[in-house]
Design a protein around this motif. Sequence first.
Motif, short mmCIF file in Angstrom:
data_model
loop_
_atom_site.label_atom_id
_atom_site.label_comp_id
_atom_site.label_asym_id
_atom_site.label_seq_id
_atom_site.Cartn_x
_atom_site.Cartn_y
_atom_site.Cartn_z
N PHE A 1 56.55 40.09 61.38
CA PHE A 1 56.37 39.37 59.73
C PHE A 1 56.86 38.53 60.33
N ILE A 2 56.41 37.56 59.67
CA ILE A 2 57.58 36.01 58.30
C ILE A 2 56.43 36.40 57.76
N GLY A 3 56.36 35.40 56.86
CA GLY A 3 56.48 35.08 55.19
C GLY A 3 57.02 33.86 54.37
N PHE A 4 55.94 33.03 53.75
CA PHE A 4 56.35 32.05 52.96
C PHE A 4 56.56 32.11 51.36
N GLU A 5 58.13 32.13 50.69
CA GLU A 5 58.59 32.83 50.08
C GLU A 5 58.66 31.22 49.18
N LYS A 6 58.02 31.41 47.69
CA LYS A 6 58.55 30.36 46.62
C LYS A 6 59.12 31.31 45.98
N GLU A 7 60.27 30.40 45.40
CA GLU A 7 60.89 31.33 43.94
C GLU A 7 61.21 32.61 43.84
N GLY A 8 61.30 32.81 44.57
CA GLY A 8 61.65 34.64 45.20
C GLY A 8 60.16 35.20 45.40
N HIS A 9 58.96 34.84 45.57
CA HIS A 9 58.05 35.29 45.22
C HIS A 9 57.07 35.25 46.37
N LEU B 1 54.23 34.00 49.32
CA LEU B 1 52.25 33.30 49.04
C LEU B 1 51.60 34.09 50.12
N GLY B 2 52.07 33.91 51.63
CA GLY B 2 51.35 33.83 52.54
C GLY B 2 52.24 34.32 53.67
N ILE B 3 51.50 34.83 54.47
CA ILE B 3 52.44 36.19 55.66
C ILE B 3 51.66 36.03 56.99
N ALA B 4 52.39 35.86 57.69
CA ALA B 4 51.96 36.13 59.64
C ALA B 4 52.20 37.39 59.86
N SER B 5 51.99 37.51 60.68
CA SER B 5 52.33 38.26 62.06
C SER B 5 51.84 38.11 63.93
N TYR B 6 52.62 38.95 64.45
CA TYR B 6 52.68 37.84 66.15
C TYR B 6 53.81 38.90 66.73
N GLU B 7 52.71 39.34 67.84
CA GLU B 7 53.20 40.05 68.89
C GLU B 7 53.86 38.93 70.06
N MET B 8 55.12 39.50 70.57
CA MET B 8 55.81 38.55 71.62
C MET B 8 55.84 39.53 73.07
N HIS B 9 54.95 38.96 74.09
CA HIS B 9 54.97 39.68 75.53
C HIS B 9 56.25 38.20 75.64
N GLU B 10 56.19 38.24 77.01
CA GLU B 10 56.86 38.07 77.97
C GLU B 10 56.28 36.37 78.39
N ASP B 11 55.26 36.14 78.81
CA ASP B 11 54.71 34.94 78.78
C ASP B 11 53.79 33.84 77.46
N ARG B 12 53.86 35.31 76.37
CA ARG B 12 52.70 34.27 75.39
C ARG B 12 53.62 34.99 73.90
N ILE B 13 52.63 34.69 72.27
CA ILE B 13 52.62 34.93 71.66
C ILE B 13 51.12 35.55 71.30
N VAL B 14 50.89 36.51 70.69
CA VAL B 14 50.14 36.81 70.23
C VAL B 14 49.09 36.98 68.52
N LEU B 15 49.01 36.12 67.91
CA LEU B 15 48.63 35.82 66.64
C LEU B 15 47.92 37.37 66.10
N CYS B 16 48.30 37.98 65.22
CA CYS B 16 47.43 39.13 65.26
C CYS B 16 47.03 39.10 63.20
N ARG B 17 48.20 38.17 63.00
CA ARG B 17 47.72 37.82 61.42
C ARG B 17 47.88 36.60 60.14
N LEU B 18 46.82 36.48 59.67
CA LEU B 18 47.69 34.35 59.05
C LEU B 18 46.71 34.95 57.66
N ALA B 19 47.47 35.36 56.61
CA ALA B 19 46.63 35.72 55.02
C ALA B 19 47.86 34.33 54.38
#
Length: 321
Positions: free
Chosen positions: A53-61, A63-81
């Motif tokens: 999981f990663i997030g976008f933070e501004k002034e301690g808040h 505001l947005g998130i994304a998550s993904y699965e890391m595989h040997e040859d690719r990344i699968v995006l699971c959510r973007l909000a």
Amino acid sequence: MIIRLDQKNKEQAKQLLHIQLAAYQREAEQIGYQDLPPLKETVKDIMETDEIFIGFEKEGHLLGIASYEMHEDRIVLCRLAVHPQHIHQGIGTELMQAIIQQQKTIELTTAEANIPAIKLYEKLGFKQKSRLQVENNLVLTKMECSMLRKVEVIEYQSSWSEQFQDEHDKLKKIVGDNWIYGHHIGSTSVKGMAAKPIIDILLEVKHISGLDECNHLFRQLGYEPLGENGLKGRRFFRKGGLNQTHHVHAYEAGHDDVKRHLVFRDYLKAAPERAKAYANKKRQLAKAYPEDMASYINGKDAIIKEIEQEAYNWSKQYKDK
């Protein structure tokens, strides 16, 4: 700014779910389908997933998130909000660019009716690969962004030593008192040798963990901090995205890999025939695999191991004299 999130932490999981529910409820209303799986998730579901999981933070808040699965040859995006109160601010783009910097092929699935999302992904280089009819009123689109790095081996450039020195001086400033020495390594450090046009820099520092506090300064220079990146005791930074220009390999002084890198370089300088053989091998591989970096790297493995052993024997004999 982009931050790494810990979904195993209950309070952070609650924040993640809050943004997710708000964002996907908005999407459900846009596409006319209220049964989206992300709307059914709970805090427990978030905490139990092993996604990154990663997030976008501004002034301690957050505001947005994304998550993904890391595989040997690719990344699968699971959510973007992105929370509906903060849309149209480039937050989704920044989150996606942070994932794209991993430089692996990325695949994702979104609703075909989610036109804003599809336009965002297409702008970032994604292409639609297939369609899946889930129900009468829901069609999913699978999209992919291929991250094939072009394999380019060029003849020796006299400017490589100048490029190293210029970057060396900038790095020394940001590392500060932790700095011990900076070495030009890799093929671009061997005069007359063909190479990929990437300047490899080996840093010796007093405390390797101290470099983690400089990550924001490396980013200001255009570097992507990748932590150990598979090698214990190292800190690795790369610059230039898909068209990489610089690699920084940092170790505490006295680490075994410092000597390994330097002996490899010095042996190639002292053994021009072996340097020529290594360069020829790289030219052959670059011609055979112009868009397959993994095969290019794997193809070099045998000759690198041969030269490393020769370099070790050479340095031992040189030391014993």
